[in-house]
Scaffold this active site. Structure first.
Site, PDB file in Angstrom:
ATOM      1  N   GLY A  14      61.402  -4.662 -27.044  1.00  0.00           N
ATOM      2  CA  GLY A  14      62.102  -3.920 -27.899  1.00  0.00           C
ATOM      3  C   GLY A  14      61.429  -2.997 -28.982  1.00  0.00           C
ATOM      4  O   GLY A  14      61.955  -2.492 -30.069  1.00  0.00           O
ATOM      5  N   ASN A  16      60.014  -0.153 -28.534  1.00  0.00           N
ATOM      6  CA  ASN A  16      60.350   1.157 -28.706  1.00  0.00           C
ATOM      7  C   ASN A  16      61.627   1.283 -29.175  1.00  0.00           C
ATOM      8  O   ASN A  16      62.078   2.258 -30.043  1.00  0.00           O
ATOM      9  CB  ASN A  16      60.591   1.560 -27.150  1.00  0.00           C
ATOM     10  CG  ASN A  16      59.080   2.365 -26.938  1.00  0.00           C
ATOM     11  OD1 ASN A  16      58.568   3.163 -27.347  1.00  0.00           O
ATOM     12  ND2 ASN A  16      58.426   1.317 -25.905  1.00  0.00           N
ATOM     13  N   ASN A 110      64.259   8.106 -20.376  1.00  0.00           N
ATOM     14  CA  ASN A 110      63.360   7.101 -20.107  1.00  0.00           C
ATOM     15  C   ASN A 110      61.970   7.279 -20.572  1.00  0.00           C
ATOM     16  O   ASN A 110      61.443   8.151 -20.797  1.00  0.00           O
ATOM     17  CB  ASN A 110      63.199   6.594 -18.654  1.00  0.00           C
ATOM     18  CG  ASN A 110      62.407   5.494 -18.490  1.00  0.00           C
ATOM     19  OD1 ASN A 110      62.646   4.394 -19.082  1.00  0.00           O
ATOM     20  ND2 ASN A 110      61.367   5.536 -17.614  1.00  0.00           N
ATOM     21  N   HIS A 112      58.141   6.150 -20.131  1.00  0.00           N
ATOM     22  CA  HIS A 112      57.176   5.550 -19.338  1.00  0.00           C
ATOM     23  C   HIS A 112      55.634   5.677 -19.595  1.00  0.00           C
ATOM     24  O   HIS A 112      55.488   6.682 -20.261  1.00  0.00           O
ATOM     25  CB  HIS A 112      57.379   6.557 -17.986  1.00  0.00           C
ATOM     26  CG  HIS A 112      56.439   5.664 -16.856  1.00  0.00           C
ATOM     27  ND1 HIS A 112      56.911   4.679 -16.150  1.00  0.00           N
ATOM     28  CD2 HIS A 112      55.216   6.040 -16.238  1.00  0.00           C
ATOM     29  CE1 HIS A 112      55.990   4.442 -15.059  1.00  0.00           C
ATOM     30  NE2 HIS A 112      55.025   5.134 -15.254  1.00  0.00           N
ATOM     31  N   GLU A 150      68.092   9.774  -9.495  1.00  0.00           N
ATOM     32  CA  GLU A 150      68.083   8.696  -8.554  1.00  0.00           C
ATOM     33  C   GLU A 150      66.729   8.381  -8.111  1.00  0.00           C
ATOM     34  O   GLU A 150      66.331   7.475  -7.401  1.00  0.00           O
ATOM     35  CB  GLU A 150      68.990   9.024  -7.414  1.00  0.00           C
ATOM     36  CG  GLU A 150      68.544  10.004  -6.477  1.00  0.00           C
ATOM     37  CD  GLU A 150      68.451  11.590  -6.986  1.00  0.00           C
ATOM     38  OE1 GLU A 150      68.870  11.782  -8.251  1.00  0.00           O
ATOM     39  OE2 GLU A 150      68.167  12.461  -6.366  1.00  0.00           O
ATOM     40  N   ASP A 153      61.445   7.263 -12.155  1.00  0.00           N
ATOM     41  CA  ASP A 153      60.178   7.888 -12.572  1.00  0.00           C
ATOM     42  C   ASP A 153      60.150   9.341 -12.108  1.00  0.00           C
ATOM     43  O   ASP A 153      59.193  10.117 -12.519  1.00  0.00           O
ATOM     44  CB  ASP A 153      58.818   7.382 -12.687  1.00  0.00           C
ATOM     45  CG  ASP A 153      58.967   5.944 -13.272  1.00  0.00           C
ATOM     46  OD1 ASP A 153      59.719   5.723 -14.228  1.00  0.00           O
ATOM     47  OD2 ASP A 153      58.336   5.088 -12.661  1.00  0.00           O
TER      48      ASP A 153
END
Ligand code: GRF
Length: 207
Positions: A14, A16, A110, A112, A150, A153
């Site tokens: 955690g 981030n 998200n 990445h 869906e 990335d």
């Protein structure tokens, strides 16, 4: 000022999430309310970070749910109960199906740890991403914040920040540099930008 209720989904350390908590404490997330931290592992250290910051937490595990569908339904219920409007995946180590992502179009962010589309897609997570970058010999890597759909990335890219690869880097060293120089800066900045846009849209539609 109206704030957007945000859930952060986590699985592990955690850092981030901590970057978001720290940015909020510095007044850098004026349009964001960190309303829920949801983990799919009950021992995730991220849960302790959330509790220390006074953010409500929930644990939803795939094992207890029994199936992917039931797991995602339990997450959905927790999000609805908390009145969530935006979701941040911050080291959430579970791929969400279209059944879930279709309910949250352009509402899931998200982070990445590479410059997508490089080193993205199935199997590209955690330290593997940095191993791949070093094996390929890239001289620049970095982090990407993108919307989640869906395709793993594959959603629309919102922001990227480049980080130099240095001689003698190990995957661990590179991972740390990408976090410090890119992830922990980019995620709060991008979340605030998206949340500010959402509050503007909400105010317009209220007129
Ligand atoms: C980060 O490298 C992030 O980019 C990736 O998972 C890692 C999570 O780390 N998606 P932390 O739990 O935020 O420390």
């Amino acid at each position: 000022m109206s704030r957007v209720r945000v859930a952060v989904l986590v699985s592990g350390g955690g850092t981030n999430l901590q970057a978001l908590i720290d940015a909020a404490a510095r007044g850098q997330l004026p349009h964001v309310e960190l309303a829920l931290v949801l983990s799919n592992h009950k021992n995730a250290f991220a849960l302790q970070r959330a509790a220390l910051a006074g953010i409500p937490t929930r644990v939803v595990t795939r094992r207890a749910a029994g199936s992917q569908e039931a797991f995602e339904a339990a997450i959905q219920t927790a999000l609805e109960q908390a009145g969530i409007e935006l979701i941040v995946l911050a080291g959430f180590m579970s791929i969400l199906s279209a059944g879930f992502t279709d309910r949250w179009p352009e509402c899931i962010l998200n982070i990445h740890p590479s410059l997508l589309p490089a080193f993205g897609g199935p199997g590209c997570y955690g330290l593997h991403v940095h191993e791949m970058a070093l094996a390929r010999g890239v001289k620049l890597t970095g982090a990407t914040v993108h919307f989640v759909n869906e395709i793993p990335d594959g959603g629309r890219i919102l922001a990227q920040k480049a980080v130099a690869v240095e001689d003698g880097d190990t995957p661990e060293l590179l991972q740390r540099r990408v976090m410090e120089q890119a992830e922990w800066i980019l995620l709060p900045q991008t979340l605030e930008r998206v949340a500010a846009e959402r509050t503007m849209e909400r105010e317009k539609s209220d007129v």
